[in-house]
Design a protein around this motif. Structure first.
Motif, PDB file in Angstrom:
ATOM      1  N   GLU A   1       0.819  -1.211   0.000  1.00 42.55           N
ATOM      2  CA  GLU A   1       0.000   0.000   0.000  1.00 42.55           C
ATOM      3  C   GLU A   1       0.854   1.262   0.000  1.00 42.55           C
ATOM      4  O   GLU A   1       0.444   2.283  -0.528  1.00 42.55           O
ATOM      5  N   ASN A   2       2.043   1.191   0.566  1.00 43.58           N
ATOM      6  CA  ASN A   2       2.900   2.368   0.613  1.00 43.58           C
ATOM      7  C   ASN A   2       3.781   2.531  -0.627  1.00 43.58           C
ATOM      8  O   ASN A   2       4.689   3.353  -0.638  1.00 43.58           O
ATOM      9  N   SER A   3       3.520   1.750  -1.676  1.00 43.15           N
ATOM     10  CA  SER A   3       4.326   1.839  -2.901  1.00 43.15           C
ATOM     11  C   SER A   3       3.987   3.077  -3.726  1.00 43.15           C
ATOM     12  O   SER A   3       4.756   3.462  -4.603  1.00 43.15           O
ATOM     13  N   GLY A   4       2.823   3.674  -3.469  1.00 40.97           N
ATOM     14  CA  GLY A   4       2.412   4.815  -4.275  1.00 40.97           C
ATOM     15  C   GLY A   4       1.821   4.419  -5.615  1.00 40.97           C
ATOM     16  O   GLY A   4       1.503   5.262  -6.440  1.00 40.97           O
ATOM     17  N   ARG A   5       1.658   3.157  -5.859  1.00 35.05           N
ATOM     18  CA  ARG A   5       1.125   2.644  -7.127  1.00 35.05           C
ATOM     19  C   ARG A   5      -0.159   1.868  -6.868  1.00 35.05           C
ATOM     20  O   ARG A   5      -0.441   1.458  -5.741  1.00 35.05           O
ATOM     21  N   THR A   6      -0.918   1.653  -7.917  1.00 39.22           N
ATOM     22  CA  THR A   6      -2.091   0.782  -7.872  1.00 39.22           C
ATOM     23  C   THR A   6      -2.009  -0.201  -9.031  1.00 39.22           C
ATOM     24  O   THR A   6      -1.322   0.057 -10.022  1.00 39.22           O
ATOM     25  N   ILE A   7      -2.716  -1.306  -8.897  1.00 40.68           N
ATOM     26  CA  ILE A   7      -2.758  -2.296  -9.976  1.00 40.68           C
ATOM     27  C   ILE A   7      -3.872  -1.903 -10.935  1.00 40.68           C
ATOM     28  O   ILE A   7      -5.032  -1.825 -10.554  1.00 40.68           O
ATOM     29  N   ARG A   8      -3.504  -1.627 -12.168  1.00 37.13           N
ATOM     30  CA  ARG A   8      -4.513  -1.329 -13.179  1.00 37.13           C
ATOM     31  C   ARG A   8      -5.201  -2.616 -13.626  1.00 37.13           C
ATOM     32  O   ARG A   8      -6.428  -2.668 -13.709  1.00 37.13           O
ATOM     33  N   GLU A   9      -4.358  -3.655 -13.927  1.00 31.49           N
ATOM     34  CA  GLU A   9      -4.944  -4.893 -14.436  1.00 31.49           C
ATOM     35  C   GLU A   9      -3.955  -6.043 -14.377  1.00 31.49           C
ATOM     36  O   GLU A   9      -2.747  -5.830 -14.298  1.00 31.49           O
ATOM     37  N   ILE A  10      -4.518  -7.229 -14.399  1.00 33.45           N
ATOM     38  CA  ILE A  10      -3.732  -8.420 -14.706  1.00 33.45           C
ATOM     39  C   ILE A  10      -3.839  -8.540 -16.216  1.00 33.45           C
ATOM     40  O   ILE A  10      -4.898  -8.864 -16.757  1.00 33.45           O
ATOM     41  N   THR A  11      -2.772  -8.224 -16.904  1.00 32.88           N
ATOM     42  CA  THR A  11      -2.799  -8.125 -18.361  1.00 32.88           C
ATOM     43  C   THR A  11      -2.843  -9.489 -19.032  1.00 32.88           C
ATOM     44  O   THR A  11      -3.594  -9.704 -19.972  1.00 32.88           O
ATOM     45  N   LYS A  12      -2.016 -10.408 -18.547  1.00 37.32           N
ATOM     46  CA  LYS A  12      -1.962 -11.760 -19.105  1.00 37.32           C
ATOM     47  C   LYS A  12      -1.808 -12.768 -17.984  1.00 37.32           C
ATOM     48  O   LYS A  12      -1.247 -12.469 -16.935  1.00 37.32           O
ATOM     49  N   VAL A  13      -2.274 -13.971 -18.263  1.00 36.03           N
ATOM     50  CA  VAL A  13      -2.138 -15.078 -17.325  1.00 36.03           C
ATOM     51  C   VAL A  13      -1.570 -16.269 -18.090  1.00 36.03           C
ATOM     52  O   VAL A  13      -2.114 -16.667 -19.120  1.00 36.03           O
ATOM     53  N   GLY A  14      -0.481 -16.808 -17.595  1.00 33.69           N
ATOM     54  CA  GLY A  14       0.063 -18.040 -18.138  1.00 33.69           C
ATOM     55  C   GLY A  14      -0.374 -19.181 -17.230  1.00 33.69           C
ATOM     56  O   GLY A  14      -0.416 -19.021 -16.013  1.00 33.69           O
ATOM     57  N   ALA A  15      -0.702 -20.314 -17.804  1.00 35.62           N
ATOM     58  CA  ALA A  15      -1.167 -21.441 -17.001  1.00 35.62           C
ATOM     59  C   ALA A  15      -0.682 -22.736 -17.629  1.00 35.62           C
ATOM     60  O   ALA A  15      -0.508 -22.827 -18.835  1.00 35.62           O
TER      61      ALA A  15
END
Length: 170
Positions: free
Chosen positions: A75-89
């Motif tokens: 939380e103190n990184s100053g950033r937020t997650i916009r999206e999980i762009t890709k998922v490898g499985a």
């Protein structure tokens, strides 16, 4: 006299070699850990050393219980997650290169502040990755499925997470 000249010459060569070496910074990329400035963690997952994992029973997964991973950044990184762009499985041999091929998801998964949640089911996994074995071995054995994520932050920074696993037990 000849012995002294040879030693002085050797000392001179050693001094030239020692002072002609470049700074070690040139090699730092080869010997440093490749850690992103903003680490991605997996709350709720556990590990006994290498990759984090969640533990599920085969019966629960066959009954439709979802496979869910929460991805989080500090939380103190100053950033937020916009999206999980890709998922490898796939099986446990997947790596960052897996993200270059088709993504497990059809569209990016939106983030919510400093977290994002990925959810799938065993049936969906079997459909999308039919060559990966999903049945477990006899107790006390287990089978593992693996996932890896490309996460995009609000400033367009992209982070490849470490591999996470679903440990399927009898």
């Amino acid at each position: 006299m000849k012995n002294i000249i040879n030693r002085l010459l050797l000392l001179l060569v050693m001094a030239i070699v020692a002072f002609s070496c470049k700074e070690d910074d040139e090699f730092s990329d080869l010997v440093r850990d490749n850690r992103p400035a903003v680490p991605v963690t997996f709350p709720g997952a556990t590990t006994f050393g290498f990759n984090p994992y969640i533990d599920k029973s085969l019966a629960a997964l066959n009954a439709g219980e979802p496979i869910t991973f929460t991805l989080a950044i500090p939380e103190n990184s100053g950033r937020t997650i916009r999206e999980i762009t890709k998922v490898g499985a796939g099986a446990t041999a997947i790596n960052a290169g897996t993200l270059n091929s088709a993504s497990y998801t059809e569209a990016p998964i939106a983030g919510s502040g400093t977290t994002a949640t990925f959810t799938t089911t065993l049936d969906e996994f079997k459909t999308k990755r039919p060559t990966v074995p999903t049945t477990t071995v006899a107790a006390p054995g287990f089978r593992e499925l693996a996932f890896i994520f490309l996460v995009t932050l609000d400033d367009d920074t992209q982070i490849v997470t470490q591999q996470v696993r679903v440990r399927i037990r009898p």
